[in-house]
Design an enzyme around this catalytic site. Structure first.
Site, PDB file in Angstrom:
ATOM      1  N   TRP A 101       0.828  -1.212   0.000  1.00  0.00           N
ATOM      2  CA  TRP A 101       0.000   0.000   0.000  1.00  0.00           C
ATOM      3  C   TRP A 101       0.857   1.255   0.000  1.00  0.00           C
ATOM      4  O   TRP A 101       0.561   2.226  -0.698  1.00  0.00           O
ATOM      5  CB  TRP A 101      -0.983  -0.003   1.164  1.00  0.00           C
ATOM      6  CG  TRP A 101      -1.979  -1.118   1.055  1.00  0.00           C
ATOM      7  CD1 TRP A 101      -2.175  -2.128   1.960  1.00  0.00           C
ATOM      8  CD2 TRP A 101      -2.917  -1.349  -0.013  1.00  0.00           C
ATOM      9  NE1 TRP A 101      -3.170  -2.962   1.510  1.00  0.00           N
ATOM     10  CE2 TRP A 101      -3.636  -2.517   0.309  1.00  0.00           C
ATOM     11  CE3 TRP A 101      -3.207  -0.691  -1.211  1.00  0.00           C
ATOM     12  CZ2 TRP A 101      -4.637  -3.036  -0.524  1.00  0.00           C
ATOM     13  CZ3 TRP A 101      -4.193  -1.208  -2.043  1.00  0.00           C
ATOM     14  CH2 TRP A 101      -4.901  -2.364  -1.692  1.00  0.00           C
ATOM     15  N   ASP A 171      -1.628   6.601   6.230  1.00  0.00           N
ATOM     16  CA  ASP A 171      -2.733   5.720   5.847  1.00  0.00           C
ATOM     17  C   ASP A 171      -2.965   4.789   7.040  1.00  0.00           C
ATOM     18  O   ASP A 171      -2.095   3.992   7.388  1.00  0.00           O
ATOM     19  CB  ASP A 171      -2.310   4.926   4.595  1.00  0.00           C
ATOM     20  CG  ASP A 171      -3.317   3.856   4.193  1.00  0.00           C
ATOM     21  OD1 ASP A 171      -4.328   3.668   4.889  1.00  0.00           O
ATOM     22  OD2 ASP A 171      -3.071   3.185   3.165  1.00  0.00           O
ATOM     23  N   LYS A 195     -12.096  -1.683   6.519  1.00  0.00           N
ATOM     24  CA  LYS A 195     -11.298  -2.624   7.291  1.00  0.00           C
ATOM     25  C   LYS A 195     -11.814  -2.680   8.725  1.00  0.00           C
ATOM     26  O   LYS A 195     -12.202  -3.722   9.210  1.00  0.00           O
ATOM     27  CB  LYS A 195      -9.817  -2.210   7.285  1.00  0.00           C
ATOM     28  CG  LYS A 195      -9.236  -1.956   5.908  1.00  0.00           C
ATOM     29  CD  LYS A 195      -9.049  -3.245   5.101  1.00  0.00           C
ATOM     30  CE  LYS A 195      -8.934  -3.003   3.603  1.00  0.00           C
ATOM     31  NZ  LYS A 195      -7.720  -2.355   3.141  1.00  0.00           N
TER      32      LYS A 195
HETATM   33  C1  LIG Z   1      -7.179  -1.916   1.881  1.00  0.00           C
HETATM   34  C2  LIG Z   1      -6.151  -0.892   2.017  1.00  0.00           C
HETATM   35  C3  LIG Z   1      -5.976   0.114   1.051  1.00  0.00           C
HETATM   36  C4  LIG Z   1      -6.812   0.182  -0.210  1.00  0.00           C
HETATM   37  O1  LIG Z   1      -8.075   0.589   0.104  1.00  0.00           O
HETATM   38  P1  LIG Z   1      -9.174   0.864  -1.027  1.00  0.00           P
HETATM   39  O2  LIG Z   1     -10.258   1.498  -0.220  1.00  0.00           O
HETATM   40  O3  LIG Z   1      -9.532  -0.467  -1.588  1.00  0.00           O
HETATM   41  O4  LIG Z   1      -8.590   1.767  -2.028  1.00  0.00           O
HETATM   42  C5  LIG Z   1      -5.011   1.073   1.265  1.00  0.00           C
HETATM   43  N1  LIG Z   1      -4.242   1.052   2.358  1.00  0.00           N
HETATM   44  C6  LIG Z   1      -4.367   0.096   3.307  1.00  0.00           C
HETATM   45  C7  LIG Z   1      -3.494   0.125   4.513  1.00  0.00           C
HETATM   46  C8  LIG Z   1      -5.328  -0.899   3.168  1.00  0.00           C
HETATM   47  O5  LIG Z   1      -5.453  -1.846   4.105  1.00  0.00           O
END
Ligand SMILES: *Cc1c(COP(=O)(O)O)cnc(C)c1O
Length: 361
Positions: A101, A171, A195
């Site tokens: 990511w 993030d 998540k």
């Molecule tokens: C799942 C995830 C993403 C991607 O998320 P989307 O909403 O599918 O774009 C980005 N960063 C992390 C840490 C993730 O777990």
């Protein structure tokens, strides 16, 4: 009706109480005679839903007044572009690469300016967090970017990097609301909610006000400007209205549980049950260095791909779903987010013990 123990990394388990409440309100939300899905986002009823959601997340995370909370769409992945478009005034950003990511965010930023890699743990398949105490942070960096909890690899920063005064952007998709955070340490905290917070379709961006300016990169689409969403309180266009409503319910659920310090205790306790077992198991091993272990995503392997597949299959038959590891890592991964009850982890460990007895040669 029977519910499984869902260890999916995302979209993931939500609190049963929240799902039941939403079901009860499906046809008639609070005397409006309609579902929240059918409601104008400009209606009084919806205004109250989104305002209450914002108030509750502010309270949960202790978000200072000089930060905006934005409810956006496009997933965490859209932020990979939106962040550089809004923050790259000098066209320089520094990245710490701790998994796919962070790498994707880095690659996207390369489209818009000079993205530097300060540190990476790719040399050991992202099984650790690099030492970030004295990084060669760029003199003119607009920000330093991290992925705080690495969903795929199961690592988590236990201390934030020393950004030498530069704005930290994080993030937190897979650790959102899992423990208290000091918001003031960040310029932006953001995540897709699917998540640990709510249904896919909502991205929450918590951003310090001075980072919200008219001065975006040329060509930035209107929908990719933080300012337009901040000025319109996330109602510039139709927001992901139903998703925000469910997030709001999860915020209420978290508050009723006692808030984020209580969640942290619960999450640490759950993770310890699983890690303690892994640490003494003769069949299964955790794949991450101990100091950097995530309390949300727990990857483990037997060391034998056939046996891993057998485990996943038998676990599924026993009511433990989505334990297969990410396609790039293999093995297994148990995501044990806020809404996974301790009982689910205890039962998983019982099942693993039984599997170990039956399969250890
Ligand atoms: C799942 C995830 C993403 C991607 O998320 P989307 O909403 O599918 O774009 C980005 N960063 C992390 C840490 C993730 O777990």
């Amino acid at each position: 009706m029977s519910r499984v123990y869902n260890f999916s990394a995302g979209p993931a388990v939500l609190p049963e109480e929240v799902l039941k409440e939403a079901a009860d309100e499906m046809l008639d939300y609070n005397g409006t005679g309609m579902s929240v899905m059918e409601m104008s986002h400009r209606s009084k009823a919806y205004e109250e839903i989104i305002n209450t959601a914002e108030k509750d997340i502010r309270e949960l995370m202790n978000i200072p007044d000089n930060y905006k909370v934005l409810f956006l769409q496009g997933g965490a992945s859209s932020q990979f572009a939106m962040i550089p478009m809004n923050l790259m005034k000098n066209k320089v950003a520094d990245f710490i690469i701790t998994g796919q990511w962070a790498k994707k965010a880095y690659k996207e930023a390369c489209i818009y300016g000079k993205a530097n890699i300060l540190a990476s743990s790719e040399d050991k398949i992202f099984t650790y967090i690099p030492d970030c105490s004295d990084l060669p942070v760029s003199e003119d960096a607009d920000y330093v970017y991290i992925c705080e909890n690495n969903t795929i690899y199961g690592t988590k920063y236990k201390t934030l990097p020393n950004t030498k005064g530069k704005t930290l952007v994080a993030d937190v998709s897979s650790c959102f609301l899992s423990e208290p955070v000091d918001v003031t340490k960040y310029g932006i905290i953001y995540g897709g909610v699917q998540k640990n917070v709510g249904p896919a379709g909502v991205t929450i961006v918590i951003i310090r006000e001075d980072l919200i300016t008219e001065d975006t990169l040329p060509g930035t689409p209107t929908m990719f400007k933080y300012k337009i969403h901040a000025d319109n309180k996330s109602l510039y266009n139709t927001p992901p209205a139903y998703g925000i409503y469910i997030c709001g319910k999860v915020f209420k659920w978290l508050k009723a549980m006692g808030g984020l310090s209580v969640m942290k205790e619960k999450n640490e306790k759950k993770a310890k049950i699983l890690y303690d077992y892994l640490d003494q198991s003769k069949l299964f091993t955790g794949t991450v260095v101990k100091e950097d272990r995530s309390i949300m995503n727990v990857p483990f392997v037997t060391g034998n791909a056939d046996l891993d597949a057998k485990f996943v299959k038998e676990a599924k038959a026993a009511g433990f779903e989505n334990l297969k590891g990410h396609r790039t890592v293999g093995g297994m991964r148990a995501s044990i987010y806020n809404a996974m009850p301790e009982e689910g982890v205890v039962k998983l460990v019982e099942f693993m013990k039984k599997f170990e007895m039956e399969n250890l040669k």
